[in-house]
Design a protein around this motif. Structure first.
Motif, PDB file in Angstrom:
ATOM      1  N   VAL A 140      20.218  27.545 -11.302  1.00  0.00           N
ATOM      2  CA  VAL A 140      19.293  28.151 -10.348  1.00  0.00           C
ATOM      3  C   VAL A 140      18.961  29.556 -10.841  1.00  0.00           C
ATOM      4  CG1 VAL A 140      18.954  28.895  -7.961  1.00  0.00           C
ATOM      5  CG2 VAL A 140      20.248  26.813  -8.445  1.00  0.00           C
ATOM      6  N   PRO A 141      17.688  29.914 -10.969  1.00  0.00           N
ATOM      7  CA  PRO A 141      17.353  31.284 -11.392  1.00  0.00           C
ATOM      8  C   PRO A 141      17.910  32.315 -10.417  1.00  0.00           C
ATOM      9  CG  PRO A 141      15.427  29.844 -11.507  1.00  0.00           C
ATOM     10  CD  PRO A 141      16.497  29.071 -10.805  1.00  0.00           C
ATOM     11  N   VAL A 142      18.252  33.467 -10.956  1.00  0.00           N
ATOM     12  CA  VAL A 142      18.850  34.519 -10.129  1.00  0.00           C
ATOM     13  C   VAL A 142      17.900  34.958  -9.028  1.00  0.00           C
ATOM     14  CG1 VAL A 142      19.852  36.835 -10.166  1.00  0.00           C
ATOM     15  CG2 VAL A 142      20.241  35.279 -12.078  1.00  0.00           C
ATOM     16  N   ILE A 143      16.612  34.957  -9.315  1.00  0.00           N
ATOM     17  CA  ILE A 143      15.635  35.404  -8.322  1.00  0.00           C
ATOM     18  C   ILE A 143      15.552  34.447  -7.135  1.00  0.00           C
ATOM     19  CG2 ILE A 143      13.688  34.222  -9.403  1.00  0.00           C
ATOM     20  CD1 ILE A 143      11.975  36.654  -8.706  1.00  0.00           C
ATOM     21  N   ASP A 144      15.926  33.179  -7.347  1.00  0.00           N
ATOM     22  CA  ASP A 144      15.886  32.180  -6.275  1.00  0.00           C
ATOM     23  C   ASP A 144      17.270  31.830  -5.743  1.00  0.00           C
ATOM     24  OD1 ASP A 144      13.136  32.019  -6.638  1.00  0.00           O
ATOM     25  OD2 ASP A 144      13.317  30.431  -8.139  1.00  0.00           O
ATOM     26  N   ARG A 145      18.283  32.523  -6.184  1.00  0.00           N
ATOM     27  CA  ARG A 145      19.654  32.141  -5.823  1.00  0.00           C
ATOM     28  C   ARG A 145      20.038  32.608  -4.427  1.00  0.00           C
ATOM     29  NH1 ARG A 145      23.755  33.165 -10.442  1.00  0.00           N
ATOM     30  NH2 ARG A 145      22.514  31.401 -11.206  1.00  0.00           N
ATOM     31  N   PHE A 146      19.549  33.764  -4.010  1.00  0.00           N
ATOM     32  CA  PHE A 146      19.956  34.344  -2.732  1.00  0.00           C
ATOM     33  C   PHE A 146      18.794  34.312  -1.746  1.00  0.00           C
ATOM     34  CE2 PHE A 146      22.522  36.319  -6.024  1.00  0.00           C
ATOM     35  CZ  PHE A 146      23.802  36.226  -5.510  1.00  0.00           C
ATOM     36  N   HIS A 147      19.111  33.903  -0.537  1.00  0.00           N
ATOM     37  CA  HIS A 147      18.145  33.938   0.565  1.00  0.00           C
ATOM     38  C   HIS A 147      18.790  34.711   1.709  1.00  0.00           C
ATOM     39  CE1 HIS A 147      14.925  32.755   3.251  1.00  0.00           C
ATOM     40  NE2 HIS A 147      15.840  32.347   4.125  1.00  0.00           N
ATOM     41  N   VAL A 148      18.264  35.900   1.987  1.00  0.00           N
ATOM     42  CA  VAL A 148      18.872  36.818   2.948  1.00  0.00           C
ATOM     43  C   VAL A 148      18.010  36.897   4.195  1.00  0.00           C
ATOM     44  CG1 VAL A 148      19.683  39.183   3.330  1.00  0.00           C
ATOM     45  CG2 VAL A 148      19.886  38.147   1.068  1.00  0.00           C
ATOM     46  N   SER A 149      18.654  36.930   5.340  1.00  0.00           N
ATOM     47  CA  SER A 149      17.976  37.135   6.620  1.00  0.00           C
ATOM     48  C   SER A 149      18.886  37.961   7.521  1.00  0.00           C
ATOM     49  CB  SER A 149      17.628  35.798   7.284  1.00  0.00           C
ATOM     50  OG  SER A 149      18.797  35.037   7.508  1.00  0.00           O
ATOM     51  N   ARG A 150      18.282  38.577   8.516  1.00  0.00           N
ATOM     52  CA  ARG A 150      19.045  39.413   9.436  1.00  0.00           C
ATOM     53  C   ARG A 150      19.421  38.620  10.680  1.00  0.00           C
ATOM     54  NH1 ARG A 150      19.697  44.962  10.341  1.00  0.00           N
ATOM     55  NH2 ARG A 150      18.194  45.527   8.721  1.00  0.00           N
ATOM     56  N   ILE A 151      20.577  38.964  11.246  1.00  0.00           N
ATOM     57  CA  ILE A 151      21.048  38.323  12.466  1.00  0.00           C
ATOM     58  C   ILE A 151      20.997  39.343  13.593  1.00  0.00           C
ATOM     59  CG2 ILE A 151      22.934  37.062  13.569  1.00  0.00           C
ATOM     60  CD1 ILE A 151      23.995  36.387  10.845  1.00  0.00           C
ATOM     61  N   GLY A 152      20.359  38.971  14.684  1.00  0.00           N
ATOM     62  CA  GLY A 152      20.368  39.830  15.856  1.00  0.00           C
ATOM     63  C   GLY A 152      19.479  41.046  15.708  1.00  0.00           C
ATOM     64  N   SER A 153      19.872  42.114  16.392  1.00  0.00           N
ATOM     65  CA  SER A 153      19.082  43.335  16.450  1.00  0.00           C
ATOM     66  C   SER A 153      19.153  44.097  15.132  1.00  0.00           C
ATOM     67  CB  SER A 153      19.596  44.219  17.591  1.00  0.00           C
ATOM     68  OG  SER A 153      18.957  45.480  17.576  1.00  0.00           O
ATOM     69  N   PRO A 154      18.075  44.794  14.753  1.00  0.00           N
ATOM     70  CA  PRO A 154      18.117  45.617  13.530  1.00  0.00           C
ATOM     71  C   PRO A 154      19.105  46.770  13.610  1.00  0.00           C
ATOM     72  CG  PRO A 154      15.851  45.169  14.196  1.00  0.00           C
ATOM     73  CD  PRO A 154      16.724  44.722  15.325  1.00  0.00           C
ATOM     74  N   ASP A 155      19.535  47.124  14.819  1.00  0.00           N
ATOM     75  CA  ASP A 155      20.491  48.221  14.956  1.00  0.00           C
ATOM     76  C   ASP A 155      21.887  47.832  14.476  1.00  0.00           C
ATOM     77  OD1 ASP A 155      18.434  49.656  16.092  1.00  0.00           O
ATOM     78  OD2 ASP A 155      18.956  49.054  18.142  1.00  0.00           O
ATOM     79  N   VAL A 156      22.169  46.533  14.415  1.00  0.00           N
ATOM     80  CA  VAL A 156      23.492  46.060  14.007  1.00  0.00           C
ATOM     81  C   VAL A 156      23.394  45.498  12.593  1.00  0.00           C
ATOM     82  CG1 VAL A 156      25.423  44.556  14.587  1.00  0.00           C
ATOM     83  CG2 VAL A 156      23.991  45.493  16.406  1.00  0.00           C
ATOM     84  N   PRO A 157      24.185  45.996  11.650  1.00  0.00           N
ATOM     85  CA  PRO A 157      24.101  45.518  10.252  1.00  0.00           C
ATOM     86  C   PRO A 157      24.779  44.162  10.062  1.00  0.00           C
ATOM     87  CG  PRO A 157      25.774  47.220  10.432  1.00  0.00           C
ATOM     88  CD  PRO A 157      25.146  47.112  11.787  1.00  0.00           C
ATOM     89  N   LEU A 158      24.105  43.111  10.486  1.00  0.00           N
ATOM     90  CA  LEU A 158      24.599  41.747  10.324  1.00  0.00           C
ATOM     91  C   LEU A 158      23.561  40.946   9.552  1.00  0.00           C
ATOM     92  CD1 LEU A 158      25.990  41.031  13.915  1.00  0.00           C
ATOM     93  CD2 LEU A 158      27.270  41.763  11.916  1.00  0.00           C
ATOM     94  N   PHE A 159      24.012  40.252   8.519  1.00  0.00           N
ATOM     95  CA  PHE A 159      23.094  39.516   7.655  1.00  0.00           C
ATOM     96  C   PHE A 159      23.624  38.102   7.433  1.00  0.00           C
ATOM     97  CE2 PHE A 159      22.940  44.000   6.540  1.00  0.00           C
ATOM     98  CZ  PHE A 159      21.587  44.275   6.620  1.00  0.00           C
ATOM     99  N   TRP A 160      22.676  37.247   7.089  1.00  0.00           N
ATOM    100  CA  TRP A 160      23.010  35.877   6.716  1.00  0.00           C
ATOM    101  C   TRP A 160      22.471  35.626   5.315  1.00  0.00           C
ATOM    102  CZ3 TRP A 160      25.370  32.897  10.642  1.00  0.00           C
ATOM    103  CH2 TRP A 160      25.860  31.672  10.182  1.00  0.00           C
ATOM    104  N   CYS A 161      23.305  35.068   4.452  1.00  0.00           N
ATOM    105  CA  CYS A 161      22.908  34.848   3.065  1.00  0.00           C
ATOM    106  C   CYS A 161      23.267  33.421   2.657  1.00  0.00           C
ATOM    107  CB  CYS A 161      23.597  35.856   2.135  1.00  0.00           C
ATOM    108  SG  CYS A 161      23.152  35.642   0.397  1.00  0.00           S
ATOM    109  N   ILE A 162      22.283  32.711   2.147  1.00  0.00           N
ATOM    110  CA  ILE A 162      22.491  31.374   1.590  1.00  0.00           C
ATOM    111  C   ILE A 162      22.432  31.498   0.072  1.00  0.00           C
ATOM    112  CG2 ILE A 162      21.608  29.023   1.435  1.00  0.00           C
ATOM    113  CD1 ILE A 162      20.473  29.337   4.210  1.00  0.00           C
ATOM    114  N   VAL A 163      23.513  31.115  -0.584  1.00  0.00           N
ATOM    115  CA  VAL A 163      23.627  31.211  -2.039  1.00  0.00           C
ATOM    116  C   VAL A 163      23.545  29.808  -2.618  1.00  0.00           C
ATOM    117  CG1 VAL A 163      24.983  32.112  -3.954  1.00  0.00           C
ATOM    118  CG2 VAL A 163      25.134  33.197  -1.718  1.00  0.00           C
ATOM    119  N   ARG A 164      22.658  29.633  -3.578  1.00  0.00           N
ATOM    120  CA  ARG A 164      22.442  28.316  -4.180  1.00  0.00           C
ATOM    121  C   ARG A 164      22.835  28.351  -5.650  1.00  0.00           C
ATOM    122  NH1 ARG A 164      16.384  27.838  -1.907  1.00  0.00           N
ATOM    123  NH2 ARG A 164      16.507  30.025  -2.534  1.00  0.00           N
ATOM    124  N   TYR A 165      23.685  27.398  -6.019  1.00  0.00           N
ATOM    125  CA  TYR A 165      24.164  27.282  -7.393  1.00  0.00           C
ATOM    126  C   TYR A 165      23.829  25.893  -7.933  1.00  0.00           C
ATOM    127  CZ  TYR A 165      26.950  31.578  -7.336  1.00  0.00           C
ATOM    128  OH  TYR A 165      27.348  32.891  -7.288  1.00  0.00           O
TER     129      TYR A 165
END
Length: 295
Positions: A140-165
């Motif tokens: 999987v190319p590095v540019i397509d390996r990570f898919h990041v999204s935010r969880i909840g309010s922008p005030d809280v630093p919570l993220f969701w990341c899907i890693v594809r290998y």
């Protein structure tokens, strides 16, 4: 073996993008050999041909038990999902580090994290829920390996990341952390650009320039604070959190289910490779949360 040969037809034609005739030729050659061997075992079952048949039946039974146990474990995690707002409302303390919560489920908070927060009301300053997917492609190319999204309010630093290998990708813990932090930084910058576009669209044509600049400067300040907070947390350390679960059949389950889940599937899980080892996670940075799943 013949089933594997049939599946190779799909791999050659769809994954490897080869000619269908080549895939059919592969199935015809190897399928003929394997069916001949299977027929010979059936014809001489009373003279020792039963042994490879029994071995095949045992292997199929083990694979079926593993698939059944994994499906039950995944269903338990989806059924017992927890709302993130309820966890944040506990008023937990925050540790100035980055925590990568690794799980097999997507878009929901894993039960082991809720179990950890409920019994130990403190978690890290920046939480990143990571789900690793193995794709049926070599790399999987590095540019397509990570898919990041935010969880909840922008005030809280919570993220969701899907890693594809891919099945030929080699995991490197240091590169994984660096690439993930860089991807989240890019995500924060993209959020800033989208906010700027919204502000520019909402600005009136006759508004003063100073009034237009104030929201933009505020967005720039918030984005820089988020990036600085991310960098400081990375310097403080990166911790991995994984679940160390025991899957047990319920008391009301039938004897066959208890046998498959408690003994066969439990034996396979105890002797399978640890996910932390396959991902190259250092032991000093690993937090394992023990939990019992009653399926």
């Amino acid at each position: 073996m013949f089933v594997t040969t049939l599946l190779m037809f799909l791999i050659i034609s769809t994954v490897w993008k080869r000619d269908v005739f080549l895939a059919f030729l592969f199935v015809a050659i190897f399928g003929f050999v394997e069916l001949s061997y299977f027929g010979a075992c059936l014809a001489k079952a009373h003279k020792g041909g039963w042994f490879p048949l029994v071995v095949s039946a045992v292997v199929v039974s083990l694979m079926s038990a593993w698939h059944y146990g994994e499906s039950k474990r995944h269903a338990f995690e989806l059924e017992n999902k927890v709302s993130l707002d309820s966890l944040l409302s506990l008023g937990t303390a925050r540790v100035p580090e980055i925590c990568l919560v690794c799980s097999h489920v997507t878009s929901v908070v894993p039960p082991m994290f809720a179990h950890f927060v409920t019994n130990f009301p403190a978690f890290h300053q920046i939480l990143i829920f990571v789900t690793v997917h193995s794709l049926m492609i070599p790399k999987v190319p590095v540019i397509d390996r990570f898919h990041v999204s935010r969880i909840g309010s922008p005030d809280v630093p919570l993220f969701w990341c899907i890693v594809r290998y891919g099945y030929k990708d080699i995991g490197d813990n240091y590169k994984f952390e660096t690439q993930l932090i860089e991807k989240i930084t890019e995500f924060l910058k993209c959020e800033l650009n989208s906010k700027e576009m919204v502000i520019l669209e909402q600005s009136l044509p006759g508004a003063k320039t100073q009034r237009r600049k104030e929201p933009r400067l505020q967005c720039l300040q918030e984005a820089s604070e988020d990036v600085n907070e991310l960098m400081k947390a990375k310097e403080a350390g990166v911790t991995y959190m994984m679940g160390h679960t025991w899957v047990i059949a319920r008391e009301a389950s039938c004897i066959l289910k208890k046998l498959v889940i408690n003994y066969v599937y439990g034996f396979l899980r105890r002797n399978s490779r640890c996910p932390a080892t396959s991902l190259g996670i250092p032991h000093s940075a690993l937090i394992e949360v023990g939990m019992v799943y009653r399926v």
